[in-house]
Design an enzyme around this catalytic site. Sequence first.
Site, mmCIF file in Angstrom:
data_model
loop_
_atom_site.group_PDB
_atom_site.id
_atom_site.type_symbol
_atom_site.label_atom_id
_atom_site.label_comp_id
_atom_site.label_asym_id
_atom_site.label_seq_id
_atom_site.Cartn_x
_atom_site.Cartn_y
_atom_site.Cartn_z
ATOM 1 N N LEU A 1 36.897 39.391 49.445
ATOM 2 C CA LEU A 1 37.599 39.637 48.179
ATOM 3 C C LEU A 1 36.968 40.892 47.603
ATOM 4 O O LEU A 1 35.766 41.137 47.794
ATOM 5 C CB LEU A 1 37.401 38.469 47.209
ATOM 6 C CG LEU A 1 38.113 37.148 47.538
ATOM 7 C CD1 LEU A 1 37.730 36.073 46.518
ATOM 8 C CD2 LEU A 1 39.624 37.323 47.578
ATOM 9 N N ASP A 2 37.748 41.671 46.880
ATOM 10 C CA ASP A 2 37.213 42.895 46.264
ATOM 11 C C ASP A 2 36.127 42.525 45.251
ATOM 12 O O ASP A 2 36.114 41.409 44.722
ATOM 13 C CB ASP A 2 38.322 43.650 45.524
ATOM 14 C CG ASP A 2 39.430 44.083 46.471
ATOM 15 O OD1 ASP A 2 39.142 44.270 47.673
ATOM 16 O OD2 ASP A 2 40.568 44.205 46.002
ATOM 17 N N HIS A 3 35.289 43.499 44.915
ATOM 18 C CA HIS A 3 34.181 43.191 43.992
ATOM 19 C C HIS A 3 34.695 42.708 42.641
ATOM 20 O O HIS A 3 34.047 41.914 41.961
ATOM 21 C CB HIS A 3 33.255 44.409 43.828
ATOM 22 C CG HIS A 3 33.790 45.447 42.898
ATOM 23 N ND1 HIS A 3 33.520 45.419 41.553
ATOM 24 C CD2 HIS A 3 34.603 46.492 43.106
ATOM 25 C CE1 HIS A 3 34.148 46.427 40.973
ATOM 26 N NE2 HIS A 3 34.805 47.096 41.892
ATOM 27 N N LYS B 1 46.808 44.340 45.274
ATOM 28 C CA LYS B 1 46.785 45.506 44.377
ATOM 29 C C LYS B 1 47.691 46.609 44.898
ATOM 30 O O LYS B 1 48.422 47.237 44.126
ATOM 31 C CB LYS B 1 45.348 46.030 44.242
ATOM 32 C CG LYS B 1 44.427 45.061 43.524
ATOM 33 C CD LYS B 1 43.014 45.572 43.549
ATOM 34 C CE LYS B 1 42.050 44.533 43.008
ATOM 35 N NZ LYS B 1 40.667 44.845 43.291
#
Length: 240
Positions: free
Chosen positions: A108-110, A194
Site C-alpha cells: 500500500l502507498d505510504h 489513484k
Amino acid sequence: MKKSSRLTLDRILQSQGFGTRKWCRSLITDGEVRIDGQLITDYRTNFDTTDFAFELYGEVWPYREHVYIALNKPVNVECSRKPSHHPSVLTLLSEECTWRDVQPVGRLDHDTTGLLLLSDDGAFIHAQSSPKRHIPKVYLATTHEPVTEELVVQLLNGVQLHDEPELLAALVCRKVAEYRCEIILEQGKYHQVKRMLAAAGNHCTALQRITIGHLTLEQLGLDEGEWCYLEEHHLSLLVP
Ligand code: URA
C-alpha cells in the site's frame, strides 16, 4: 496447514522468533520455559509441534509453523524492508515477527491506510500476490472533486493508464458520499486507484483498503496501527 514434526525445544523457540539458537538455549537453561506447567531446563527435550504450546516468561505461545498477520496500516509508514522516507510497516510488529522474517503481501502507498497482510510463508505471499487469483480488494477513496455519475461510469468502463496495454476497469464503483466512492479492483497495479481516478479527471485525497477477498477490517476490529494473527477461519476468507 498443520504439519506434524518433532523438534527440540531450542529449535522450537528459535523457529517462533525468540532469537538465536544460543539465546533460546539460555532461556531454557535459565528456567524461563514451561510446557503444560512443567519447567523444562534441558533444551534437547523434544516435542511434537502439532497443537503445541509453550510458556515463556509466564506467557503462553501456541506453536505456529507460519504466521499470517493483518495490520491496519496507518499513514506515513512504508511497505518496504528498506524504506526511503518513512519507517517500515515492519516496525509496527513484534520482535518475533522480525526474527521470523515476516514480509508484507503486496504494497500500500505510504499515505494509504487499511488492511495489509503480512506473512513469513513464501508460498502464501506468492499465491496471494498472483494476478491469476483475481482476489478482489475493496478501497474507499476520498476525492478532491465530487463523485459524479460520469466518473463512476468511466471507472466501470475502464480507463487508459500510462504504460498499460489495456483499459483498466473497476469491478465495482459506487458513490457513497459527495466526495467518496467505493472501488473494487481485482488487479494490484502500481498506484492503481489513484491513477484511475486521475485518468477519469478527479484526484484521490485519501485512500483506505477495507477488504481483501471476504476478509474485512471491520471483522478484525483493528484500530490504525494495530495488528493481529490470522487464524484458519480468517485465511479461508481470502478467496475470490
Ligand atoms: N491503489 C493506490 O493508488 N494506492 C494504494 O496504496 C493501493 C491501491
